[in-house]
Design an enzyme around this catalytic site. Structure first.
Site, PDB file in Angstrom:
ATOM      1  N   GLU A 278      45.635  34.290  31.495  1.00 55.47           N
ATOM      2  CA  GLU A 278      46.382  34.678  32.693  1.00 55.47           C
ATOM      3  C   GLU A 278      46.108  36.128  33.075  1.00 55.47           C
ATOM      4  O   GLU A 278      46.058  36.464  34.265  1.00 55.47           O
ATOM      5  CB  GLU A 278      47.877  34.455  32.467  1.00 55.47           C
ATOM      6  N   ASP A 359      38.974  31.707  31.608  1.00 52.82           N
ATOM      7  CA  ASP A 359      38.738  31.282  30.227  1.00 52.82           C
ATOM      8  C   ASP A 359      37.756  32.223  29.535  1.00 52.82           C
ATOM      9  O   ASP A 359      37.967  32.642  28.383  1.00 52.82           O
ATOM     10  CB  ASP A 359      38.181  29.855  30.194  1.00 52.82           C
TER      11      ASP A 359
END
Length: 419
Positions: A278, A359
Site C-alpha cells: 500500500e 507488489d
C-alpha cells in the site's frame, strides 16, 4: 466555429490527454512472473482450498453477470424509450414541474429504479458470502450498509445533478464546456473528501495500540519516504472475514489503515508486506494518477455525451427534444452504462499493472519474498479468491494480478536477489 465544432476539438484534445497520461503514468511493463512458477504455485496450494475458492466464485458468478446484464437492459429501457423521461416528469410534479425538481428528484428516481431492479442480485451476493463464511454482519447489517450507501450516493448525486442542470440553464450553448470542467473538478474533490468524510460512515477507526508492529510500520513508511500521520485499525470484522489494509488520504491526512481481521489472522511480517504494498501506491502517486486520468475521462465523457446525445434518432427514442433537458437524464445514464461496460477491460488492465508495480515495490522495500508469498497464500485462503481464475473473466474484470502471478513474481524476485 459552432459550439459543436469546438466540442469535437475539445473531445479530441481530452482523448489525447487521457491517452498520453495513461501511456506516461501507467506502468505498462510488469515485473516477471513466469508461467512455470505460477503453475508450480498452483500445484502447491492445498487442493481443497483451491476447490472451495472456485466453488465460491462459481456461486457468485451467475448473480454478478446477471446484475450486469439486467442493469444494462434497465438502463437502455430508461434511456432509449420514453419511460425514463416520464418517470422524471412524474417526480417533478411533486414541486410543480420545476426544472430543479425534475433535475434532482427525477434524476435520483431514475438511478434508484435502476438500483432497485438489481437489488435482488446484491442480496444473492450477500447470501453467498454468508454461506461461505465471509460475511459476518447478517441481513440487518447488510441493510444498514445499503441504506448508508444510498444516502451517500443521493447527497453526491443531488449536488452533481443540481450543479449540472444549473450550468445548462445558464449556458445553454456552451454547457458542455462548463459541465466538463465541473465534472473534472468533482472527481478531484471526491478524491480528497471521500477518505476523510465517507469512510467513517461505514467503519470505525481507532489508533493502533503502541507496540513493535506499529513502530515497525511507521518506520517502514519513514524509510520509504512516505510520511503518514498515524496507523489506524478498522473494525472490518463486524462486516466481513476478508483481510486487507490500505493507505488513505493525502499529505497531512494520509494514514495507514489495517483491518482488525488482518492483525488477528496474519503474522507481523505478513502485515508488513501488505502495508509495504500500500505504501507503494502512495510512493508512486497512484491515487493522484487515478484522479488525473479520472478527471480527464469525466470531462471527455461530458463532451461525448453532448455530441452523441444530440443525435436525433436517440432523442426520438428517448422522447425528448434535447439531451440538455432534465427529462433526458435517462438517456445520459444509458450512454454512461454502455461506455462503462465497453471500457471495463481497459480499466482492469490499467489497475492490474498498477497493482503489480506496488507488489514489486513491497518486495524491494521489505526484501522478504517469503513473507510476501505467505501473505498471498493467506489472502487467497481467507478471501476465497480463485488463485488462477478463468482467462476471460480475468481479462475483463480482474483489478489485481492473480494469486499465482503474485507468488511467481515473489519467486522471480528471490532468484534475482540471490541468497
Amino acid at each position: 466555429m459552432s459550439p459543436r465544432g469546438w466540442a469535437v476539438l475539445t473531445l479530441a484534445g481530452l482523448g489525447l490527454a487521457v491517452l498520453v497520461a495513461a501511456l506516461v503514468l501507467i506502468p505498462w511493463s510488469r515485473p516477471p512472473a513466469p508461467r512455470a512458477d505460477q503453475l508450480a504455485a498452483l500445484r502447491e496450494l492445498p487442493a481443497d482450498q483451491v476447490e472451495r475458492a472456485r466453488q465460491f466464485r462459481a456461486a457468485l458468478r451467475p448473480g454478478g453477470w446477471a446484475a450486469l446484464g439486467v442493469g444494462l437492459l434497465v438502463a437502455l429501457a430508461l434511456g432509449l424509450t420514453p419511460l425514463g423521461s416520464r418517470l422524471i416528469e412524474l417526480a417533478g410534479r411533486l414541486f410543480g414541474d420545476h426544472w430543479a425538481a425534475q433535475a434532482v428528484l427525477g434524476g435520483l428516481a431514475v438511478v434508484l429504479v435502476a438500483d432497485l431492479v438489481t437489488l435482488p442480485f446484491s442480496a444473492w451476493r450477500h447470501a453467498v458470502l454468508t454461506r461461505y463464511g465471509l460475511a459476518t454482519n447478517g441481513w440487518g447489517g447488510w441493510a444498514v450498509d445499503l441504506l448508508k450507501s444510498y444516502a451517500v450516493s443521493a447527497v453526491i448525486g443531488a449536488v452533481a445533478l443540481l450543479g449540472f442542470y444549473t450550468v445548462v440553464r445558464l449556458a445553454p450553448r456552451w454547457w458542455w464546456a462548463f459541465g466538463a470542467a465541473g465534472a473534472a473538478t468533482l472527481v478531484v474533490l471526491l478524491s480528497f473528501v471521500l477518505p476523510v468524510l465517507v469512510e467513517p460512515v461505514f467503519n470505525r477507526f481507532a489508533p493502533m495500540e503502541p507496540g513493535p508492529l506499529r513502530t515497525q510500520l511507521m518506520d517502514l513508511a519513514a524509510r520509504d519516504g512516505v510520511p503518514v500521520r498515524d496507523v489506524l485499525v478498522a473494525d472490518a470484522s463486524r462486516r466481513t472475514r476478508a483481510v486487507n489494509a490500505y493507505v488513505s488520504g493525502f499529505g497531512p491526512t494520509r494514514r495507514v489503515v489495517v483491518y482488525d481481521n488482518l492483525l488477528r489472522e496474519a503474522t507481523p511480517a505478513e502485515v508488513t508486506a501488505v502495508v509495504a504494498h500500500e505504501l507503494g501506491h502512495a510512493k508512486d502517486r497512484d491515487v493522484p494518477t487515478g484522479t488525473l486520468t479520472g478527471a480527464l475521462g469525466a470531462a471527455a465523457a461530458v463532451v461525448a455525451l453532448y455530441l452523441i446525445g444530440s443525435w436525433p434518432p436517440l432523442l426520438r427514442l428517448a422522447g425528448v427534444d434535447s439531451v440538455a433537458q432534465p427529462r433526458a437524464f435517462g438517456l445520459l445514464l444509458a450512454l454512461v452504462t454502455v461506455a462503462g461496460l465497453v471500457f471495463a477491460p481497459v480499466q482492469a488492465l490499467m489497475s492490474r499493472r498498477v497493482e503489480a508495480r506496488a507488489d514489486a515495490h513491497a518486495l524491494a522495500l521489505t526484501d522478504d519474498p517469503a513473507a510476501f508469498e505467505s501473505m498471498q497464500r493467506r489472502l487467497s485462503a481467507i478471501n476465497l479468491s480463485d488463485p488462477d481464475p478463468p482467462r476471460w473473466e480475468y481479462l475483463y474484470s480482474a483489478s489485481h494480478p492473480s494469486t499465482v502471478e503474485r507468488i511467481a513474481a515473489a519467486r522471480a524476485y528471490a532468484r534475482k536477489a540471490g541468497p
